[in-house]
Design an enzyme around this catalytic site. Structure first.
Site, short mmCIF file in Angstrom:
data_model
loop_
_atom_site.label_atom_id
_atom_site.label_comp_id
_atom_site.label_asym_id
_atom_site.label_seq_id
_atom_site.Cartn_x
_atom_site.Cartn_y
_atom_site.Cartn_z
N ARG A 257 -43.64 24.78 -38.36
CA ARG A 257 -43.74 26.22 -38.61
C ARG A 257 -43.22 26.50 -40.01
O ARG A 257 -42.02 26.62 -40.23
CB ARG A 257 -42.90 26.96 -37.55
CG ARG A 257 -43.24 28.43 -37.41
CD ARG A 257 -42.18 29.13 -36.58
NE ARG A 257 -40.98 29.38 -37.36
CZ ARG A 257 -39.75 29.41 -36.85
NH1 ARG A 257 -39.54 29.16 -35.57
NH2 ARG A 257 -38.72 29.66 -37.63
N HIS A 261 -40.17 32.68 -37.65
CA HIS A 261 -40.70 32.77 -36.29
C HIS A 261 -41.63 33.98 -36.16
O HIS A 261 -42.74 33.88 -35.66
CB HIS A 261 -39.57 32.87 -35.27
CG HIS A 261 -40.03 33.07 -33.87
ND1 HIS A 261 -40.69 32.10 -33.16
CD2 HIS A 261 -39.94 34.16 -33.05
CE1 HIS A 261 -41.00 32.57 -31.96
NE2 HIS A 261 -40.55 33.81 -31.87
N TYR A 270 -31.18 29.14 -40.46
CA TYR A 270 -30.96 28.01 -39.55
C TYR A 270 -31.70 26.72 -39.92
O TYR A 270 -31.61 25.74 -39.20
CB TYR A 270 -31.33 28.41 -38.11
CG TYR A 270 -32.72 29.01 -37.94
CD1 TYR A 270 -33.85 28.22 -37.88
CD2 TYR A 270 -32.87 30.39 -37.84
CE1 TYR A 270 -35.11 28.78 -37.71
CE2 TYR A 270 -34.12 30.96 -37.67
CZ TYR A 270 -35.24 30.15 -37.60
OH TYR A 270 -36.48 30.71 -37.44
#
Length: 365
Positions: A257, A261, A270
């Site tokens: 990805r 998100h 993160y």
């Protein structure tokens, strides 16, 4: 048998630089068959970029990008027949575009308009709308596949999800019923390495997600999800097995990805820049482009023409989206129940009265 000794197939035809690692499938030897796949991936990526820009300027709601994962949806959309049923999740832009969902309908959906799921395309109307709850669509697909089997129809239900969804009970229950009943369903897992902020390595102890199919009694395998040739080839075979009564398959597409998100997320909190930069070297669009250029099938002139064509289509879709009159606020109730329960009738009436008062107040200003 200890799970560490289980070896599942992993398929890859092109390396990160678009160089063949060995013989390609027969269909891929015809370069002209690869061009529509490339065009579809570029179209998806440009749509993605534009929607994110619209969201950042307040013209659309929260959006889930498919950046870096275009090969998976493109393979799905290119292989399903018109009478098959796609049961998608929220990162299936490429497959929906190929199944006939218009860009303006997608903009409506992500803009919070119910009409965005009222597809006009004949093929798209037979598919399910995007599913936001995690993994519930896997069970819906099994219901569809059960109907196909009961009727004796040679049709396939295909459902998609992310890696995080494979840890949900809904997903595991779907695998169980699919294997028990040998349903004509294909599960495509977009293993993009992150379930929001939770990395793949700590969300599941299995060496591969594809192994989860084995416990349910059917085949699971991995494929390089950044290699569209590999995804098409293995998915083609899985769909044909399902269509001819040979049961389900779980195809784990290993991708990354490259985006947040959703537009409500900040992935820099993160994961490291080094990790993302490495993943950019593996991404699917540039990989296929490099192969096509090396084969003399693509060049800068064709690239610019494709981009211009997609940008024009995008602008038409945006104009249609922004030019449409607002939906009736009461439409939020329209698709919740087949018949409205009496216990909730009062709530609906109160809402209608509030809207009416607000409208009258605006008329008097």
């Amino acid at each position: 048998m200890p799970h560490s000794s289980i070896e599942l197939p992993y398929t890859r035809y092109l390396d990160a630089d678009g160089r063949p690692l060995g013989p390609l499938p027969d269909w891929a030897l015809d370069g002209e068959r690869l061009l529509p796949l490339y065009r579809a991936m570029v179209r998806t990526r440009l749509f993605d970029q534009k929607v994110i820009a619209l969201q950042r300027t307040g013209r659309i709601g929260t959006y889930a990008s498919s950046l870096g994962q275009e090969a998976v949806g493109t393979a799905i959309g290119s292989l399903l027949r018109a009478d098959d049923v796609l049961v998608p999740y929220y990162r299936d832009t490429a497959s929906q575009l190929l199944r006939g969902v218009s860009m303006s309908e997608m903009l409506l959906y992500w803009g919070g308009d119910e009409r965005g799921s009222d597809y006009r395309g004949e093929v798209a109307r037979g598919d399910f709308p995007l599913c936001v709850p995690i993994a519930t669509q896997a069970l819906h697909a099994c219901g569809v596949a059960s109907a196909f089997k009961i009727r004796g129809e040679h049709r396939v239900a295909l459902t998609t999800c992310g890696d995080g969804a494979t840890s949900k009970g809904d997903f595991l229950e779907a695998l169980n019923v699919a294997g028990t009943w040998q349903l004509p369903v294909v599960f495509v897992v977009n293993n993009n390495q992150w379930a929001i902020s939770v990395p793949r390595r700590i969300q599941c102890g299995a060496p591969t997600l594809a192994q989860k199919a084995l416990g349910a009694g059917f085949a699971g395998e991995q494929v390089d999800g950044n290699d569209v040739i590999a995804v098409v080839e293995r998915l083609r075979l899985a769909i044909e097995r399902a269509r001819h009564g040979k049961g389900p398959t779980l195809l784990e597409c290993v991708t990354y990805r490259l985006c947040d998100h959703t537009t409500a997320d900040d992935a820099t909190r993160y994961r490291s820049a080094e990790e993302v930069n490495q993943a950019w070297h593996e991404e699917p669009v540039k990989r296929l482009q490099s192969y096509l250029v090396g084969q003399g099938l693509w060049d800068e002139g064709r690239e610019q023409a494709l981009v211009a064509e997609c940008q024009a289509e995008l602008q038409r879709a945006i104009d249609a989206y922004e030019g449409l009159a607002a939906q009736d606020p009461q439409s939020v109730f329209a698709h919740v129940y087949a018949s409205w329960p009496q216990a909730l009738a009062e709530q609906r009436e109160q809402f209608a009265e509030r809207i009416a008062r607000r409208t009258q107040g605006a008329d008097h200003e």
